[in-house]
Design a protein around this motif. Structure first.
Motif, short mmCIF file in Angstrom:
data_model
loop_
_atom_site.label_atom_id
_atom_site.label_comp_id
_atom_site.label_asym_id
_atom_site.label_seq_id
_atom_site.Cartn_x
_atom_site.Cartn_y
_atom_site.Cartn_z
N UNK A 38 -9.54 19.02 30.09
CA UNK A 38 -10.06 19.35 31.42
C UNK A 38 -11.00 20.55 31.43
N UNK A 39 -10.74 21.51 30.55
CA UNK A 39 -11.54 22.74 30.55
C UNK A 39 -11.52 23.34 29.14
N UNK A 40 -12.69 23.83 28.70
CA UNK A 40 -12.80 24.47 27.38
C UNK A 40 -13.69 25.69 27.48
N UNK A 41 -13.28 26.78 26.87
CA UNK A 41 -14.10 27.98 26.78
C UNK A 41 -14.34 28.68 28.11
N UNK A 42 -13.53 28.42 29.10
CA UNK A 42 -13.67 29.02 30.43
C UNK A 42 -12.41 29.81 30.76
#
Length: 91
Positions: A21-25
């Motif tokens: 769902x989300x990477x590097x955030x």
């Protein structure tokens, strides 16, 4: 608020699931509602204001004028009116 590396905290399977769902955030994860405290519960401020406001209402019912209550409690006339005339005066 402090940032924590999810790779150091979460198990691999959970980390991989979140990465879909989300990477590097940056991601904020709120506390559970059941563990949240209402405003002033930890510090005792809520209880203090509840007692103070009840005292203000009692004195007003006993005939103390609004301007006298302003002087006694160091509050504005608008603040005293809100306390005295609030619908939830029993709380």
């Amino acid at each position: 608020m402090q940032c924590i590396n999810a790779a150091k905290l979460l198990p691999d399977h959970l980390l991989k699931e979140i990465q879909q769902y989300i990477q590097g955030e940056a991601l904020y994860i709120p506390t559970c509602k059941s563990k949240r405290r209402k405003w002033g519960e930890s510090s005792g401020a809520a209880d203090y204001y509840k007692v103070r406001n009840a005292e203000i209402r009692r004195r007003f019912q006993e005939g103390v004028e609004l301007d006298q209550l302003c002087e006694l409690y160091g509050l504005s006339i608008d603040s005293i009116r809100k306390i005295v005339y609030s619908k939830n005066s029993q709380s």
